[in-house]
Design a protein around this motif. Structure first.
Motif, short mmCIF file in Angstrom:
data_model
loop_
_atom_site.label_atom_id
_atom_site.label_comp_id
_atom_site.label_asym_id
_atom_site.label_seq_id
_atom_site.Cartn_x
_atom_site.Cartn_y
_atom_site.Cartn_z
N ARG A 5 0.84 -1.22 0.00
CA ARG A 5 0.00 0.00 0.00
C ARG A 5 0.87 1.26 0.00
NH1 ARG A 5 -3.75 -1.69 4.86
NH2 ARG A 5 -4.84 -3.41 3.86
N ALA A 6 1.92 1.22 0.81
CA ALA A 6 2.81 2.38 0.87
C ALA A 6 3.52 2.59 -0.47
CB ALA A 6 3.83 2.19 2.00
N ALA A 9 1.08 4.09 -2.88
CA ALA A 9 0.89 5.52 -2.58
C ALA A 9 2.06 6.33 -3.14
CB ALA A 9 0.77 5.73 -1.07
N LEU A 10 3.28 5.85 -2.92
CA LEU A 10 4.46 6.57 -3.38
C LEU A 10 4.52 6.60 -4.91
CD1 LEU A 10 7.06 8.09 -2.69
CD2 LEU A 10 8.24 5.90 -2.52
N PHE A 13 1.99 9.07 -6.10
CA PHE A 13 2.40 10.40 -5.65
C PHE A 13 3.52 10.92 -6.56
CE2 PHE A 13 5.20 13.11 -3.03
CZ PHE A 13 4.31 14.12 -2.74
N ARG A 98 8.66 6.23 7.23
CA ARG A 98 7.33 5.61 7.20
C ARG A 98 7.47 4.09 7.12
NH1 ARG A 98 2.98 9.14 8.52
NH2 ARG A 98 4.19 11.03 8.74
N ARG A 99 6.78 3.51 6.17
CA ARG A 99 6.66 2.05 6.14
C ARG A 99 7.71 1.40 5.23
NH1 ARG A 99 4.27 -1.88 9.07
NH2 ARG A 99 2.88 -0.29 9.86
N PHE B 94 -1.63 16.30 1.83
CA PHE B 94 -0.35 16.02 2.49
C PHE B 94 -0.52 14.95 3.57
CE2 PHE B 94 2.45 17.59 6.08
CZ PHE B 94 3.64 17.18 5.55
N PHE B 97 -1.62 11.51 2.04
CA PHE B 97 -0.50 10.81 1.39
C PHE B 97 0.39 10.12 2.43
CE2 PHE B 97 4.07 11.31 0.13
CZ PHE B 97 4.13 10.15 -0.61
N LEU B 98 0.69 10.84 3.50
CA LEU B 98 1.58 10.25 4.50
C LEU B 98 0.86 9.17 5.31
CD1 LEU B 98 3.60 13.43 5.34
CD2 LEU B 98 4.40 11.40 4.15
N ARG B 100 -1.17 7.09 3.82
CA ARG B 100 -1.03 5.95 2.90
C ARG B 100 0.39 5.41 2.92
NH1 ARG B 100 -4.88 8.50 -1.75
NH2 ARG B 100 -6.81 7.73 -0.88
N MET B 101 1.35 6.31 3.05
CA MET B 101 2.75 5.87 3.15
C MET B 101 2.97 5.06 4.43
SD MET B 101 4.96 6.60 0.77
CE MET B 101 6.56 6.73 1.54
N SER B 102 2.08 5.22 5.38
CA SER B 102 2.19 4.43 6.61
C SER B 102 1.43 3.12 6.50
CB SER B 102 1.64 5.23 7.79
OG SER B 102 2.38 6.41 7.94
N GLN B 145 0.35 15.19 10.43
CA GLN B 145 0.93 14.06 9.69
C GLN B 145 1.69 13.10 10.61
OE1 GLN B 145 4.33 13.27 8.92
NE2 GLN B 145 5.07 14.98 10.16
#
Lengths: 280, 309
Positions: A5-6, A9-10, A13, A98-99, B94, B97-98, B100-102, B145
């Motif tokens: 998922r991360a 997202a990246l 993005f 993050r992840r 912002f 997005f972060l 989702r990055m988590s 965030q």
């Protein structure tokens, strides 16, 4: 699952970041310049009695102006900033806390960027194709096709789409690595481009097999009949450089894999701090 | 087990020392990381979030090294110092997005973002582009965030910088609330009073070394005799200065610039409290309230000097 998922997202993005950036649209305009040039040439050219001028213009623009110039330039501008731009703006901190592992961050951004640049360059190559082909009157030339009777521009365009994709992969990998090697990657990239790709890649020496430029040319020559004529080399040299049905795909993939692996190692061991930073 | 363990930890950048042989344990709850500019606070936070590597010694967060270790850093919420932003994004984009990055998925990422934005009081401005945010809004959205993935440990680098008195008060309450819910918080500041409003546990560093650690009251006792200089940037500087002159707890007032008042006190806590209520009741427009750096440097100089003795 959370890692995927991360990564997703990246990935999206990165694409949206590219599309929001003025640099992307400027590069788009620059990449369309060869097709504008082709249109101008076709418009002012005297009536033609052979396909040869169109063939020369088509492959000349795609080989020399596009593959040897604009594709590496585009990859240089994006590859060096793949991680460097985020590092300089200090937003990299958000991505690596993050992840995702650091290597996953660079690989995900690489794939997203390569995909967008390939599409952009392929669209620009198609524009060159359309510009030149719109000026060719096939019916009028039907009786004068000669050695170009078997020319299939659509086949050649398909080959160029693939070679461009391969070129984007290779150059983007190389410039991504350079972007991690130094705080001033553009200078090193220009040196690499001039010394390695443009000089060594074009001299009849053994080292040229390690250049992307040579391997892309070999791949194009292997897939497009008669293309080797474009390079106007002596027959013995042509035979040595371009073996029958040769392909540089494997070599480009190896070069890309080595560059990406080194980039992943570098990002895993190196701190990502902006070139001018206040230490608190 | 301590949340963060530092073992003979050193970090240097070329010839510049960021941290110098620091050994400490940061326990559960809220811990204030206090030090003047350049003390090594951000370096320590960079090491704890896996952005920097120790030059010597080690750092462990939840018992593991944080460097390139998503299983540890995904349990941390990090609010960086300064202005690192993708300026074209809206505050909501912002934070989503972060989220989702988590690892949060579509709808749950949006829900978590809405919740975090609400907690930081940014709901009304979340749809605006970050480039148009004030300094205080930027601080709040950075905190949002950091909260969005419900981390177990919050690492906040100077979260009060640029925040007005009301925002400071709200954020202080938010951090206390989070700590009550079991979130561990490491918060840095160069203003003793700010950290003191949240916790008694403190780690004070200067020139990369720990100069004091533990209960803030014990540290404060040793500082009682030192005057604190507080700087207020306000539109009605003369009006404020004339009021300050009448306060017993103020030992000196000056107006170095038309919009700046400096005053000296030995009771900064009481002074801050009275200052806030004065500003609010008189409707003054305040741009900044801060401990003047010189004074703070002097405090740390004092502590450092005491340590060396």
């Amino acid at each position: 699952m959370m890692t995927i998922r991360a990564m997703t997202a990246l990935f999206f993005f990165t694409i949206s970041q590219m599309l929001r950036d003025a640099k992307f649209w400027v590069m788009g305009i620059v990449l369309l310049l060869p097709s504008v040039l082709a249109l101008v040439i076709e418009h002012f050219a005297p009536p033609r009695h052979s396909l040869e001028p169109a063939w020369d213009l088509y492959h000349g623009l795609l080989q020399y102006m596009f593959l040897m110039g604009l594709v590496p330039l585009t990859c240089m501008l994006y590859g060096t900033g793949l991680i460097g731009a985020e590092t300089e703006s200090r937003t990299i901190g958000y991505l690596i806390t993050r992840r995702l592992r650091r290597s996953t961050v660079i690989l995900t951004r690489f794939v997203a960027t390569a995909l967008v640049l390939t599409l952009l360059c392929d669209v620009a190559a198609t524009a060159i194709h359309i510009s030149i082909m719109s000026g060719v009157n096939w019916q009028a030339l039907a009786a004068h096709l000669g050695q170009f009777a078997a020319w299939s521009p659509m086949h050649d365009l398909t080959v160029y789409w693939c070679v461009i994709a391969l070129g984007v992969l290779g150059f983007l990998a190389i410039f991504s690595l350079i972007g991690l090697l130094t705080a001033k990657p553009l200078a090193l990239s220009v040196i690499y481009m001039v010394v390695f790709e443009l000089i060594i890649g074009n001299v009849p020496a053994g080292a040229r097999v390690y250049t992307l430029m040579h391997q892309l040319r070999v791949t194009a020559v292997g897939a497009i009949p008669g293309l080797k004529v474009l390079f106007a080399l002596p027959p013995e040299l042509t035979a040595r450089l371009f073996s029958a049905n040769g392909s540089g795909i494997t070599q480009v993939l190896i070069i890309s894999a080595v560059a990406l692996t080194l980039a992943c190692v570098l990002i895993t061991v190196r701190e990502l701090t902006p070139s001018k930073v206040a230490r608190d | 087990m301590a949340v963060i363990e530092l073992t003979q930890l050193s970090k240097w950048y070329g010839e510049v020392i960021g941290l110098n042989n620091v050994t400490a344990e940061i326990e559960h709850g809220i811990t204030g990381l206090l030090g003047p500019n350049g003390a090594g606070k951000s370096t320590l936070m960079g090491l704890a979030t896996g952005q920097l590597r120790p030059s010597k010694g080690g750092i462990r967060v939840f018992g593991e090294s944080p460097w390139d270790n998503p299983s540890v850093i995904s349990r941390i919420g990090y609010c960086p110092e300064g202005d690192p932003f993708w300026q074209k994004l809206t505050g909501f984009q912002f934070v989503v997005f972060l989220a989702r990055m988590s690892g949060l998925q579509g709808a749950s990422a949006r829900r978590a973002a809405i919740d975090a934005i609400e907690r930081t009081g940014m709901s009304a401005n979340a749809g605006r582009a970050i480039r148009g945010y004030s300094k205080g809004m930027r601080q709040r959205i950075k905190i949002a965030q950091a909260l969005v993935h419900s981390p177990e440990l919050l690492i906040l680098d100077e979260p009060f910088t640029g925040a007005d008195p009301i925002a400071r008060h709200e954020l202080t309450n938010l951090f206390r609330e989070l700590a009550a819910q079991g979130v561990h918080i490491l918060v840095s500041s160069h203003v003793l009073h700010e950290v003191e409003a949240m916790t008694r546990e403190m780690l004070m560093i200067d020139h990369g070394r720990i100069v004091a650690q533990g209960d803030v009251q014990a540290v404060r006792k040793s500082l009682l005799d030192r005057p604190h200089v507080i700087r207020v940037r306000v539109d009605q500087s003369r009006k404020l200065a004339s009021q300050l002159v009448g306060w017993e707890l103020v030992s000196g007032v000056s107006i170095p610039q038309p919009d700046t008042v400096l005053f000296e006190t030995k009771s900064p806590e009481a002074a801050y409290e009275r200052l806030n209520s004065t500003i609010l009741s008189d409707g003054m427009n305040v741009q900044e309230i801060a401990a003047a750096d010189e004074s703070l440097e002097a405090v740390f100089g004092y502590l450092t000097h005491r340590e060396s003795k």
